[in-house]
Write a protein that holds these residues in place. Structure first.
Motif, PDB file in Angstrom:
ATOM      1  N   GLY A   1       0.828  -1.196   0.000  1.00 38.12           N
ATOM      2  CA  GLY A   1       0.000   0.000   0.000  1.00 38.12           C
ATOM      3  C   GLY A   1       0.861   1.244   0.000  1.00 38.12           C
TER       4      GLY A   1
ATOM      5  N   THR B   1      -6.707  -1.805  -0.593  1.00 35.94           N
ATOM      6  CA  THR B   1      -6.140  -1.055  -1.711  1.00 35.94           C
ATOM      7  C   THR B   1      -4.622  -1.111  -1.666  1.00 35.94           C
ATOM      8  OG1 THR B   1      -8.032   0.444  -1.874  1.00 35.94           O
ATOM      9  CG2 THR B   1      -5.924   1.239  -2.739  1.00 35.94           C
ATOM     10  N   ALA B   2      -4.031  -1.566  -2.753  1.00 30.55           N
ATOM     11  CA  ALA B   2      -2.582  -1.730  -2.816  1.00 30.55           C
ATOM     12  C   ALA B   2      -2.193  -2.178  -4.213  1.00 30.55           C
ATOM     13  CB  ALA B   2      -2.106  -2.762  -1.793  1.00 30.55           C
TER      14      ALA B   2
ATOM     15  N   GLU C   1      -9.089  -0.826   2.893  1.00 27.56           N
ATOM     16  CA  GLU C   1      -7.735  -1.113   3.392  1.00 27.56           C
ATOM     17  C   GLU C   1      -7.014  -2.160   2.555  1.00 27.56           C
ATOM     18  OE1 GLU C   1      -8.201   0.042   8.129  1.00 27.56           O
ATOM     19  OE2 GLU C   1      -7.790  -2.021   7.534  1.00 27.56           O
TER      20      GLU C   1
END
Length: 113
Positions: free
Chosen positions: A39, A89-90, A87
């Motif tokens: 991330g 998301t990366a 959370e």
């Protein structure tokens, strides 16, 4: 060893995505494949891995939501991601290990709230 990733993209919170990774080249020594993610401003961390005998390992953050599987005949590893959260998301990287690590180019996963 070369790793070609596919999948990823933009999804709403609670949605699902699938990532796939196909290995090519000198692959007979590979004993583990997996997915890592990084991330913004974070280190690259393990998401899930699978050995060529089918043993799996998951990050506590994704247990129960993500499933990793392998098709040895197609030299492909798939990561099914459900109940996605912002959370998650990366940039997701496919990885393979045969005594040393090989990495894919990364694919962006963005989960909107």
């Amino acid at each position: 060893v070369q790793l070609a990733e596919s999948g990823g993209g933009l999804v709403q919170s609670g949605g699902s995505l699938r990532l796939s990774c196909t290995a090519s080249g000198i692959i007979y020594r590979i004993n583990t494949m997996g997915w890592y993610r990084q991330g913004p401003g974070e280190q690259r961390d393990l998401v899930a891995s699978i050995t060529m005998t089918g043993r799996t390992n998951y990050s506590d953050r994704v247990k129960g939501r993500f499933t990793i599987s392998a098709d040895n005949a197609k030299n492909t590893v798939t990561l099914d991601m459900n109940s996605l959260d912002p959370e998650d998301t990366a940039v997701y990287y496919c990885a393979a290990f045969d005594g040393k690590w090989y990495w894919g180019q990364g694919t962006q996963v963005t989960v909107s709230s």
